[in-house]
Scaffold this motif. Structure first.
Motif, short mmCIF file in Angstrom:
data_model
loop_
_atom_site.label_atom_id
_atom_site.label_comp_id
_atom_site.label_asym_id
_atom_site.label_seq_id
_atom_site.Cartn_x
_atom_site.Cartn_y
_atom_site.Cartn_z
N PRO A 8 60.18 -5.33 -37.83
CA PRO A 8 60.01 -6.12 -36.60
C PRO A 8 59.95 -5.16 -35.41
O PRO A 8 60.93 -4.49 -35.13
N ALA A 10 58.41 -6.08 -32.31
CA ALA A 10 57.83 -6.82 -31.19
C ALA A 10 58.69 -6.80 -29.93
O ALA A 10 58.23 -7.19 -28.87
N GLY A 11 59.94 -6.33 -30.06
CA GLY A 11 60.88 -6.41 -28.92
C GLY A 11 60.38 -5.65 -27.69
O GLY A 11 59.55 -4.75 -27.79
N TYR A 12 60.93 -6.00 -26.54
CA TYR A 12 60.48 -5.38 -25.29
C TYR A 12 61.08 -4.00 -25.04
O TYR A 12 60.55 -3.23 -24.25
N GLY A 13 62.21 -3.71 -25.69
CA GLY A 13 62.84 -2.40 -25.46
C GLY A 13 63.30 -2.22 -24.03
O GLY A 13 63.11 -1.18 -23.42
N THR A 14 63.96 -3.26 -23.48
CA THR A 14 64.32 -3.23 -22.05
C THR A 14 65.33 -2.14 -21.71
O THR A 14 65.39 -1.69 -20.57
N ARG A 15 66.11 -1.72 -22.71
CA ARG A 15 67.11 -0.68 -22.41
C ARG A 15 66.45 0.66 -22.15
O ARG A 15 67.10 1.58 -21.70
N LYS A 25 58.83 1.16 -27.97
CA LYS A 25 59.98 2.07 -28.07
C LYS A 25 59.99 2.76 -29.43
O LYS A 25 60.51 3.86 -29.58
N GLU A 26 59.37 2.12 -30.42
CA GLU A 26 59.32 2.72 -31.76
C GLU A 26 58.46 3.97 -31.81
O GLU A 26 58.47 4.70 -32.78
N GLN A 102 54.02 -11.51 -33.33
CA GLN A 102 54.98 -12.50 -32.85
C GLN A 102 54.54 -12.82 -31.42
O GLN A 102 54.55 -11.94 -30.55
N MET A 105 58.71 -13.68 -27.84
CA MET A 105 59.87 -12.90 -28.30
C MET A 105 61.09 -13.81 -28.40
O MET A 105 61.84 -13.95 -27.44
N LEU A 106 61.22 -14.46 -29.52
CA LEU A 106 62.31 -15.42 -29.69
C LEU A 106 63.41 -14.89 -30.60
O LEU A 106 64.10 -15.66 -31.27
N GLY A 107 63.54 -13.58 -30.65
CA GLY A 107 64.66 -12.99 -31.37
C GLY A 107 64.29 -12.42 -32.73
O GLY A 107 63.21 -12.66 -33.26
N ALA A 111 61.34 -13.16 -35.42
CA ALA A 111 60.40 -12.08 -35.80
C ALA A 111 60.30 -12.00 -37.32
O ALA A 111 59.21 -11.87 -37.89
P1 UTP Z 1 66.75 -5.38 -29.88
O1 UTP Z 1 67.93 -6.24 -29.79
O2 UTP Z 1 66.97 -3.91 -29.98
O3 UTP Z 1 65.80 -5.74 -28.68
O4 UTP Z 1 65.91 -5.90 -31.13
P2 UTP Z 1 64.63 -4.93 -28.04
O5 UTP Z 1 63.80 -5.85 -27.25
O6 UTP Z 1 63.86 -4.15 -29.08
O7 UTP Z 1 65.36 -3.85 -27.13
P3 UTP Z 1 66.27 -4.06 -25.82
O8 UTP Z 1 67.60 -4.52 -26.29
O9 UTP Z 1 65.57 -5.02 -24.91
O10 UTP Z 1 66.31 -2.68 -25.23
C1 UTP Z 1 66.22 -5.50 -32.44
C2 UTP Z 1 64.93 -5.36 -33.22
O11 UTP Z 1 64.28 -6.61 -33.33
C3 UTP Z 1 62.95 -6.56 -32.85
C4 UTP Z 1 62.92 -5.35 -31.92
O12 UTP Z 1 61.61 -4.81 -31.87
C5 UTP Z 1 63.93 -4.41 -32.57
O13 UTP Z 1 63.34 -3.66 -33.62
N1 UTP Z 1 62.65 -7.83 -32.18
C6 UTP Z 1 63.58 -8.39 -31.33
C7 UTP Z 1 61.45 -8.45 -32.39
O14 UTP Z 1 60.59 -7.95 -33.17
N2 UTP Z 1 61.20 -9.64 -31.79
C8 UTP Z 1 62.10 -10.22 -30.95
O15 UTP Z 1 61.81 -11.33 -30.44
C9 UTP Z 1 63.31 -9.57 -30.73
#
Ligand code: UTP
Length: 274
Positions: A8, A10-15, A25-26, A102, A105-107, A111
């Motif tokens: 998975p 798709a996350g935004y990697g906001t940190r 971020k990957e 995805q 981004m619903l968690g 995903a």
């Molecule tokens: P994280 O909790 O690390 O969130 O997601 P994030 O968005 O990647 O990073 P921050 O916290 O905002 O910096 C854990 C994993 O789940 C994936 C992310 O890509 C990460 O690998 N994920 C999370 C998804 O694919 N989709 C989502 O809706 C949420």
């Protein structure tokens, strides 16, 4: 036998903003290799060569990384620089790659559910590539260790590690009954508990093996905190049927999704190199 591994991504990697504004971020490199490549290598070493990505907007660089780059490759052909691409070329030859998007981004749970269309009805590994797992040369990777356990037990498995009490609020935390010194049968799970409500200090890290019934469970789970579907809630349902193991893996895990962890991993890998 396990063949598929879901990533998975798709996350935004906001940190990690602003670095992750236009770049996944990957794709952040630890030394000269992006995080996602470490994860795919770990999966391939475990025999999971069908790589399934759940991507999102702005993640095209991941697809390009796992493809040939004709212009670049022909321009460095025959020079010493070619060597630098050997590892990734080998991985591309060894694995197959599938992608699905995805859209919202619903968690993490959502995903993983999105991955159903490329995983199908079979057990699969899950790697969160920002959790970098490093093992010594003579040791199997963490996914390899878990795949061996799956062969024996045939149920879902989560990788866990002990974390300080003031860190439990960042993780899914389990309670369990010991089976062996590094394996527990999960009896309870809580997502991001306050220290006083945590059932233990055993935190789930970014490695899972899931049986395909997880998809039906995920489908029936209402969104929880922040509108997100939590994988922990789905795993708890499996655990209540006695079907989840927690494994204290051998190796070192570093959360590279935070700047602090990223720097730690960079220093650690640089020292190991020399
Ligand atoms: P994280 O909790 O690390 O969130 O997601 P994030 O968005 O990647 O990073 P921050 O916290 O905002 O910096 C854990 C994993 O789940 C994936 C992310 O890509 C990460 O690998 N994920 C999370 C998804 O694919 N989709 C989502 O809706 C949420």
């Amino acid at each position: 036998m396990l063949k598929k591994c879901l990533f998975p991504v798709a996350g935004y990697g906001t940190r990690f903003l602003p670095a992750t504004k236009a770049m996944p971020k990957e794709m952040l490199p630890i030394l000269d290799k992006p995080l996602i490549q470490y994860g795919v290598e770990e999966a391939a070493d475990a025999g999971l060569s069908n790589i399934c990505f759940v991507t999102g907007r702005g993640k095209r660089a991941i697809e390009d990384h796992f493809d040939v780059s004709f212009e670049l490759e022909s321009s460095i052909a025959g020079t010493g620089k070619e060597e630098a691409l050997q590892g990734i070329r080998g991985l591309i030859d060894q694995c197959s790659f599938s992608y699905t998007r995805q859209r919202q981004m619903l968690g993490l749970g959502h995903a993983i559910l999105t991955g159903k269309r490329i995983v199908g009805d079979e057990p699969f590994g899950v790697i969160l590539a920002d959790d970098l797992c490093l093992t010594s040369e003579d040791e199997q990777g963490v996914m390899g260790q878990m795949a061996a356990l799956y062969e024996q037990y045939g149920c879902s498995i989560v990788a866990i590690e002990e974390v300080p009490a003031d860190q439990v609020h960042r993780y899914g935390v389990i309670a369990g009954e010991p089976i062996t010194k590094d394996l527990l049968k999960v009896t309870d799970m809580v997502e991001k508990p306050e220290p006083e409500h945590a059932p233990s200090n055993l935190a789930i890290i970014g490695r899972y093996i899931l049986t395909p019934d997880i998809f039906d469970i995920l489908q029936g789970i209402p969104a929880g905190r922040n509108g997100e579907v939590q994988i922990t809630d789905a795993l708890l349902q499996q655990a209540q049927q006695g079907k989840v193991l927690a494994y204290k893996f051998r190796g070192r895990r570093i959360d590279c999704g935070s700047v602090e962890g990223f720097v730690e991993a960079t220093n650690y890998c640089f020292q190991r190199m020399g």
